[in-house]
Design a protein around this motif. Sequence first.
Motif, short mmCIF file in Angstrom:
data_model
loop_
_atom_site.label_atom_id
_atom_site.label_comp_id
_atom_site.label_asym_id
_atom_site.label_seq_id
_atom_site.Cartn_x
_atom_site.Cartn_y
_atom_site.Cartn_z
N ASP A 112 31.37 -39.69 54.96
CA ASP A 112 32.46 -40.39 55.64
C ASP A 112 33.80 -40.15 54.95
O ASP A 112 34.84 -40.39 55.52
N ASP A 113 33.76 -39.65 53.73
CA ASP A 113 34.99 -39.43 52.97
C ASP A 113 35.44 -37.98 53.13
O ASP A 113 34.73 -37.05 52.76
N SER A 114 36.64 -37.80 53.69
CA SER A 114 37.08 -36.45 54.04
C SER A 114 37.30 -35.59 52.80
O SER A 114 37.06 -34.38 52.83
N THR A 115 37.74 -36.19 51.69
CA THR A 115 37.96 -35.40 50.48
C THR A 115 36.63 -34.82 49.99
O THR A 115 36.54 -33.66 49.60
N MET A 116 35.60 -35.65 50.05
CA MET A 116 34.28 -35.20 49.63
C MET A 116 33.78 -34.06 50.53
O MET A 116 33.16 -33.10 50.06
N ILE A 137 35.67 -31.88 52.08
CA ILE A 137 36.40 -30.65 51.72
C ILE A 137 35.76 -30.01 50.50
O ILE A 137 35.55 -28.80 50.45
N LEU A 138 35.44 -30.84 49.52
CA LEU A 138 34.84 -30.33 48.28
C LEU A 138 33.47 -29.70 48.53
O LEU A 138 33.17 -28.62 48.05
N ASP A 142 25.31 -37.88 52.73
CA ASP A 142 25.76 -38.93 51.83
C ASP A 142 24.96 -40.21 52.11
O ASP A 142 24.82 -40.60 53.27
N MET A 181 25.64 -43.27 51.20
CA MET A 181 26.41 -44.48 51.45
C MET A 181 27.49 -44.26 52.48
O MET A 181 28.55 -43.72 52.19
N MET A 182 27.17 -44.62 53.71
CA MET A 182 28.15 -44.50 54.78
C MET A 182 28.14 -45.81 55.56
O MET A 182 27.11 -46.47 55.65
N PRO A 183 29.31 -46.17 56.14
CA PRO A 183 29.31 -47.40 56.93
C PRO A 183 28.54 -47.21 58.24
O PRO A 183 28.30 -46.09 58.65
N GLY A 195 24.79 -42.21 45.17
CA GLY A 195 25.50 -42.65 43.98
C GLY A 195 24.61 -43.56 43.15
O GLY A 195 24.96 -43.99 42.07
N LYS A 202 25.63 -38.79 42.52
CA LYS A 202 27.07 -38.72 42.27
C LYS A 202 27.33 -39.30 40.89
O LYS A 202 26.67 -40.26 40.53
N PRO A 203 28.28 -38.83 40.11
CA PRO A 203 29.14 -37.69 40.45
C PRO A 203 28.35 -36.40 40.53
O PRO A 203 27.44 -36.17 39.72
#
Lengths: 321, 117
Positions: free
Chosen positions: A17-21, A23-24, A60, A62-64, A91, A112-113
């Motif tokens: 759900d996290d866009s930065t993650m 991209i990585l 992932d 952990m997502m809402p 995580g 994670k990390p």
Amino acid sequence: MILASEQSLPLVLVVDDDSTMRILLRRAMEKQGYRVAEASNGQECLEIYTRLRPDIVLLDAMMPIMDGFECCLQLQKLPEANRTPVLIITGLEDKASVDRAFEVGAADYVTKPIHWPVLCHRVRRLINQLRLYQQLEAANLELQRLAGSDGLTHLANRRYFDKYLYREWQRMSREQGPISLILCDVDHFKIYNDTYGHQAGDKCLQQVAEAISRAAKRSTDLVARYGGEEFVVVLPNTPSRGAVRVAEEIQMHVKNLALPHLASPISQVVTLSLGIATQSPASEVSESALIKAADEALYQAKHEGRDRYCLHAATCLDEPH
Amino acid sequence: MSKPIIDREAWQTFLGISEGGDYEFLQEVLDSYFEEAPKLIQDIQLAVLQGDAKKLQHAAHTLKSTSTVLGAVTLTELCNELEELGKAGATGIPLDRGEAVAQEYAKAKAALEQVIQ
């Protein structure tokens, strides 16, 4: 757009759900030479999964709304999901989370990390495993095909015919429909071999096999090589009248081949004798009765001078009663 | 102020993913981070205010994940602390914890912008 040359590269579906993650993860996977698709939640993951059929899913935990565990569980329920591995990124390294990941069908997990080299190794291992499974499945299918097919004519072989007839006999017994059988024998084939040689004999059988196949066109019809120069046609849901039509068509196709058979006492070209039998399977009778009847009809056709078909009178069946 | 805001080692690992300085990629990651982080911080502050432990756990966890990758150590530690509190279902967390996250983020952002120059 995906280029044709890229089609064979493994496709990784990244779900976070996290866009930065995202991209990585995309970058890390692209560096390994994989193609990447992204989903930002569980629902989207299921949709893209069904559409793109990825080779692996990085999920992932952990997502809402729909968390990774629930999403993984849903993925396993999709009909397409038989082998595609899911790698859960969690995580939470507590025992409960790890157990949960495997419970819902994940193939592996990382925490994670993210330790990038570890992630890359696990993804590569899972993709390799998937490839091996796929190769094994393909090899198995090929083996199954080979086990059921005749090497010379590429028709079904006797073994496959036995299984197929049994299965269709059971089915017709349930559906209370007629099933017909045509036994075909190449007339004076021994003389043909003696005249033209065994290689020509093989070629003749291949062409006859093709001619018979052209006459038995429905998806449930089966043409098999029964023995040396004998062929058999299984016609489920077919009364005697229909079987006679197929037999006539077979005769026509074989005549049209116009394979010279100059030493034959009955014709200048290759011909067939055919025996037809029809039965409505009943539970107390086995399919061997049908084979026996067709065999008797074939004997009669030969007895009457060959190059003809005979219908087994006792089993003649046209209109369902 | 003895502790660095950005951990060099983590930053180097991150550069490893970017193949040692693909500027466009670094910028893309940072842009995304700078866009997402304020929303997460707002979520954290709201969760602290409302005593919503689950929401706190999730937002702190997400912010922690990316902050770790970028080597923002002090922010990571703070997020970790909040995530643990959320996980434990703690309520009545002092409101200044939310404010502290915002301050740490501001420092990390400034440091990251400097590193990438």
